[in-house]
Motif scaffolding. Structure first.
Motif, PDB file in Angstrom:
ATOM      1  N   SER A 115      -3.999  -8.350  15.206  1.00  0.00           N
ATOM      2  CA  SER A 115      -4.038  -6.911  13.826  1.00  0.00           C
ATOM      3  C   SER A 115      -3.466  -6.627  13.644  1.00  0.00           C
ATOM      4  CB  SER A 115      -5.331  -6.517  15.798  1.00  0.00           C
ATOM      5  OG  SER A 115      -5.896  -5.020  14.712  1.00  0.00           O
ATOM      6  N   GLY A 116      -3.595  -6.181  12.432  1.00  0.00           N
ATOM      7  CA  GLY A 116      -2.775  -5.432  11.678  1.00  0.00           C
ATOM      8  C   GLY A 116      -1.590  -6.355  10.677  1.00  0.00           C
ATOM      9  N   CYS A 117      -2.123  -8.026  11.454  1.00  0.00           N
ATOM     10  CA  CYS A 117      -0.576  -8.563  10.076  1.00  0.00           C
ATOM     11  C   CYS A 117      -0.632  -8.811   8.573  1.00  0.00           C
ATOM     12  CB  CYS A 117      -0.440  -9.743  11.306  1.00  0.00           C
ATOM     13  SG  CYS A 117      -1.618 -10.790  11.186  1.00  0.00           S
ATOM     14  N   GLY A 118      -2.719  -8.718   8.132  1.00  0.00           N
ATOM     15  CA  GLY A 118      -2.026  -8.379   6.760  1.00  0.00           C
ATOM     16  C   GLY A 118      -2.909  -9.788   6.452  1.00  0.00           C
ATOM     17  N   LYS A 119      -3.897 -10.129   7.296  1.00  0.00           N
ATOM     18  CA  LYS A 119      -4.909 -11.146   7.257  1.00  0.00           C
ATOM     19  C   LYS A 119      -5.796 -11.205   6.216  1.00  0.00           C
ATOM     20  CE  LYS A 119      -6.037 -11.133  11.815  1.00  0.00           C
ATOM     21  NZ  LYS A 119      -5.002 -10.096  12.421  1.00  0.00           N
ATOM     22  N   THR A 120      -6.625  -9.738   6.631  1.00  0.00           N
ATOM     23  CA  THR A 120      -7.838  -8.697   5.874  1.00  0.00           C
ATOM     24  C   THR A 120      -7.279  -9.518   4.585  1.00  0.00           C
ATOM     25  OG1 THR A 120      -8.140  -8.302   7.367  1.00  0.00           O
ATOM     26  CG2 THR A 120      -9.341  -7.096   5.073  1.00  0.00           C
ATOM     27  N   THR A 121      -6.334  -8.278   4.629  1.00  0.00           N
ATOM     28  CA  THR A 121      -5.329  -8.033   3.206  1.00  0.00           C
ATOM     29  C   THR A 121      -4.958  -9.562   2.076  1.00  0.00           C
ATOM     30  OG1 THR A 121      -4.046  -6.455   3.588  1.00  0.00           O
ATOM     31  CG2 THR A 121      -3.354  -7.272   2.025  1.00  0.00           C
ATOM     32  N   TYR A 152       3.985   1.397   2.611  1.00  0.00           N
ATOM     33  CA  TYR A 152       3.251  -0.254   3.083  1.00  0.00           C
ATOM     34  C   TYR A 152       3.466  -1.393   2.644  1.00  0.00           C
ATOM     35  CZ  TYR A 152       1.845  -2.418   7.017  1.00  0.00           C
ATOM     36  OH  TYR A 152       1.642  -3.237   8.225  1.00  0.00           O
ATOM     37  N   TYR A 191       0.689  -1.394  -0.311  1.00  0.00           N
ATOM     38  CA  TYR A 191      -0.061   0.018  -0.102  1.00  0.00           C
ATOM     39  C   TYR A 191       0.620   1.367  -0.008  1.00  0.00           C
ATOM     40  CZ  TYR A 191      -3.790  -2.995   1.216  1.00  0.00           C
ATOM     41  OH  TYR A 191      -4.734  -3.617   1.467  1.00  0.00           O
TER      42      TYR A 191
HETATM   43  N1  LIG Z   1      -6.318   0.534   2.099  1.00  0.00           N
HETATM   44  C1  LIG Z   1      -5.132   0.144   2.618  1.00  0.00           C
HETATM   45  N2  LIG Z   1      -4.420   1.115   2.560  1.00  0.00           N
HETATM   46  C2  LIG Z   1      -2.741   1.427   3.023  1.00  0.00           C
HETATM   47  N3  LIG Z   1      -2.730   0.584   4.330  1.00  0.00           N
HETATM   48  C3  LIG Z   1      -3.492  -0.400   4.155  1.00  0.00           C
HETATM   49  C4  LIG Z   1      -4.974  -0.508   3.618  1.00  0.00           C
HETATM   50  N4  LIG Z   1      -5.704  -1.703   3.912  1.00  0.00           N
HETATM   51  C5  LIG Z   1      -5.372  -2.482   5.365  1.00  0.00           C
HETATM   52  N5  LIG Z   1      -3.620  -1.088   5.521  1.00  0.00           N
HETATM   53  C6  LIG Z   1      -2.362  -1.559   6.194  1.00  0.00           C
HETATM   54  O1  LIG Z   1      -1.910  -3.279   6.128  1.00  0.00           O
HETATM   55  C7  LIG Z   1      -2.223  -3.826   7.566  1.00  0.00           C
HETATM   56  C8  LIG Z   1      -2.489  -4.635   7.417  1.00  0.00           C
HETATM   57  O2  LIG Z   1      -4.097  -4.448   7.391  1.00  0.00           O
HETATM   58  P1  LIG Z   1      -4.803  -5.991   7.563  1.00  0.00           P
HETATM   59  O3  LIG Z   1      -4.995  -6.619   6.368  1.00  0.00           O
HETATM   60  O4  LIG Z   1      -6.556  -5.605   7.483  1.00  0.00           O
HETATM   61  O5  LIG Z   1      -4.463  -6.611   9.105  1.00  0.00           O
HETATM   62  P2  LIG Z   1      -5.434  -7.854   9.929  1.00  0.00           P
HETATM   63  O6  LIG Z   1      -6.846  -8.172   8.614  1.00  0.00           O
HETATM   64  O7  LIG Z   1      -4.620  -8.630   9.479  1.00  0.00           O
HETATM   65  O8  LIG Z   1      -6.062  -6.869  11.325  1.00  0.00           O
HETATM   66  C9  LIG Z   1      -2.080  -2.781   8.056  1.00  0.00           C
HETATM   67  O9  LIG Z   1      -0.948  -1.783   9.297  1.00  0.00           O
HETATM   68  C10 LIG Z   1      -3.162  -1.199   7.520  1.00  0.00           C
HETATM   69  O10 LIG Z   1      -2.756  -0.391   8.443  1.00  0.00           O
END
Ligand SMILES: Nc1ncnc2c1ncn2[C@@H]1O[C@H](COP(=O)(O)OP(=O)(O)O)[C@@H](O)[C@H]1O
Ligand SMILES: [Mg+2]
Lengths: 366, 267
Positions: A44-50, A22, A19
């Motif tokens: 939280s924030g490790c990239g699971k959702t991504t 990042y 991102y």
């Molecule tokens: N659209 C985006 N733009 C910039 N940074 C993002 C975006 N989506 C997620 N991030 C960053 O990527 C990292 C991983 O996010 P995410 O996958 O949501 O984590 P998780 O689901 O594990 O909590 C976080 O630090 C978040 O801030």
């Protein structure tokens, strides 16, 4: 589960995601089999959702290859992928009722009204919402919204169902009920489930395999028991449950490793007790609290035994946790004892004998 | 506390007294606008009914208002959607600049448009030049209303529709549009109202067919027509109140549907 030699349903190779500057996913390589209940576990924030959104097609990988059912997904938009998602917020369409929500994805399938009706009814019955078709979306409780979201995705019979922390918004009791129910549902439909969660217990209970993620990287992929018993690093061991660590010196000798644990003497470990690789020299051994026990009334043990003093005691009803200072060991170790009939609860300051089986030890390089 | 209440009452009186005078004289049985009132009549309304030139002006105004409402709402939808969903370079300055006509004096807009249309483009002044100008001043209002509506749409709803197999276009039609519909209706009604009683720009840009406000202004030269103007004004006030109430109803319903807290609005 999969037939032998069938290619994995999902294959990720060296997937990176940025991102801006990042680095959200770091060289993720992962195979997920047909019919698996697979969990992505991490803080939280490790990239699971991504990672989940990359599989769903809502995010484009910056580099790397994603194969789904043998097809490269590059450039394939979300609406053309054989995946369906249960969103963290459930994303129930507020202007449609329950039936219309569940039927939404069937719109383009060219079904007759009766076929559609049957499919929606079956899907609602499957998630335990018989007769809720006419309910307005806003008249649903959290648990019901979750079930509608599930029915809406499952009615399409996707190859993969993606679930982003689907239980985190529910209260404890509801969550436990849904955990069992999700597991049952997955076995029933045989669809591959990929579950995102930050709750290690939830992952252990529900999954066939778990991928642990830290800071955009996959740290370990394993079945729940392997993950718990043979974590590949101290960090993973700490994230999943509790583990005691003691400094040690490792000397590999043929197929085994001789370990000199500071203050406790020599133990010989198998190579499989070094899931992170066999170390040579300074290392740490780890052991789970329930793998150590107190010896009472002159009980003897064929396993290793050490003398110590109870430094702290916490009584939990079913269990008692002790911090025991062992002679010659710098930090106290935590162990747990089940409170069974006739077994006393020791108090602070009492002398204690602690025993453990060296097979329960895990060895980590420094 | 008491002082505050008196202040509030005085303030409301100051705001609305002139408007209250409209119906008073609209039903007054005399050509002279002065107290004491001399009797009750529907005569002035009947006179309105029997004036063909007025009918033409009203028709013209309605046509302009409807066209303006449609155009400014369409433009508003595009701008609000872009603002809510996409990131692009200079997004803030661009969106800010679109809102400027909101605070631009209409006389400036009127004069400059007249110069552009007549001198530079060499067009005939017509109903459509007024529509264009009204669209210019109404679009910021539409955007302001629609911004709220679009920002309240949860992105995951649109993603869920995509996930269930819809294209971006059908997602917009099936999910986004129904969810912002209260805002769209609100925007249509408000730009309709603004256009309907806008005078200055219409005065500058009117060709051979006057709009209703311009026609009314023309009537003011004939004192005996004044009560009829009052009657017309009464009808206009009524219409405005009804339209704005409907707009506010839909705005609130939109907020409620999205499950949000109401943070104001036009009424
Ligand atoms: N659209 C985006 N733009 C910039 N940074 C993002 C975006 N989506 C997620 N991030 C960053 O990527 C990292 C991983 O996010 P995410 O996958 O949501 O984590 P998780 O689901 O594990 O909590 C976080 O630090 C978040 O801030
Ligand atoms: Mg997440």
């Amino acid at each position: 589960m999969s037939t032998p030699n069938a290619p994995p349903l999902i294959q990720l190779s060296d997937v990176d995601k940025y991102y801006g500057d990042y680095h959200a996913l770091r060289s993720v390589t992962l195979d997920i089999e047909q019919g698996e209940f697979f969990s992505l576990l991490g803080p939280s924030g490790c990239g699971k959702t991504t990672l989940l959104r990359t599989i769903a097609g809502f995010e484009d990988a910056s580099s790397g290859v994603l194969m789904l059912g043998g097809e490269n997904m590059k450039g394939v938009p979300a609406n053309k992928r054989p995946t369906n998602m249960v969103f963290q917020s459930y994303a129930i369409f507020p202007h449609l009722n329950v039936f219309e929500n569940v039927a939404f994805g069937l719109r383009k399938k060219g079904l007759s009204a009766t076929e559609k009706d049957t499919k929606v009814r079956d899907a609602l019955a499957m998630v335990g919402l018989d007769g809720y078709g006419d309910r307005a979306a806003h008249a649903l409780s959290g648990g019901q919204r979750q079930r509608v979201a599930l029915a809406r995705a499952l009615v399409l019979q996707p190859k993969v169902l993606l679930l982003d922390e689907p239980l985190s918004a529910l209260d404890k009791k509801m969550r436990e009920q849904m955990q069992t129910e999700l597991r049952r549902l997955q076995r029933q439909v045989g669809i591959t489930f990929i579950l995102v969660t930050h709750d290690q217990e939830e992952a252990l209970i529900m999954s066939d395999r778990i991928a642990v993620m830290f800071e955009g990287e996959i740290a370990q992929v394993a079945a729940p028991q392997t993950l718990y018993r043979r974590p590949a690093s101290q960090k993973i061991a700490n994230f999943i449950g509790v583990m005691n660590f003691m400094p040690a010196t490792a000397t590999p000798a043929g197929g085994v490793v001789n370990v000199d644990i500071a203050g406790l003497g020599i133990a010989t470990l198998d190579a499989d007790q070094c899931p992170g690789g066999v170390p040579n020299g300074a290392a740490h051994v780890g052991i789970r609290p329930e793998m150590m026990s107190l010896l009472f009334y002159g009980e003897t043990s064929t396993a290793s035994v050490a003398q110590g003093v109870i430094e702290e005691q916490s009584y939990y009803g079913d269990m008692t946790y002790y911090d025991v200072r062992l002679e010659g060991v710098s930090d106290p170790v935590t162990l747990s004892m089940k409170n069974i009939v006739g077994r006393p609860v020791l108090e602070r300051g009492e002398a204690a004998r602690v025993s453990w089986d060296p097979r329960a030890l895990v060895l980590f390089g420094n | 506390m008491k002082g505050l209440r008196i202040y509030a009452l005085a303030y409301l009186l100051f705001l609305y007294a002139p408007i209250l005078l409209l119906p008073l004289f609209a039903f007054n049985n005399s050509t002279i606008i002065a107290f004491p009132l001399s009797g009750f009549t529907f005569g002035w309304f009947v006179e309105l009914w029997e004036t063909p030139a007025l009918h033409a002006a009203v028709k013209n105004s309605l046509l302009i208002a409807v066209a303006t409402a449609v155009f400014s709402t369409l433009l508003g939808i595009c701008a609000a959607r872009a603002g809510a969903k996409y990131e692009f370079p200079l997004k803030r300055p661009i969106l800010g600049l679109i809102m400027v006509p909101l605070v631009l004096p209409e006389i400036i807009v009127g004069v400059s448009l007249l110069i552009v249309v007549v001198q530079l483009l060499d067009w005939q002044l017509s109903t459509w030049t007024i529509v264009a100008a009204h669209t210019l001043i109404c679009t910021p209002f539409s955007i302001a209303i629609l911004n709220g509506a679009f920002q309240n749409v949860d992105t995951s709803l649109e993603e869920a529709a995509l996930d269930l197999g819809e294209t971006p276009l059908s997602t917009f039609r099936l999910i986004t549009l129904p969810l912002v519909m209260p805002g769209v209706i609100s925007s249509l009604l408000i730009s309709f109202t603004i256009s309907l009683d806008e005078f200055i720009i219409a005065f500058f840009l009117t060709g051979s067919d006057p709009t209703m406000p311009v026609y009314i202004w023309g009537l003011l030269r004939f004192p005996q027509k004044l009560p009829a103007v009052m009657a017309l004004g009464t009808l206009l006030v009524l219409l405005s109140i009804i339209l704005l109430s409907i707009a506010e109803y839909f705005r609130r319903r939109g907020v409620r549907r999205a499950g949000l807290k109401d943070t104001g609005g036009f009424l």
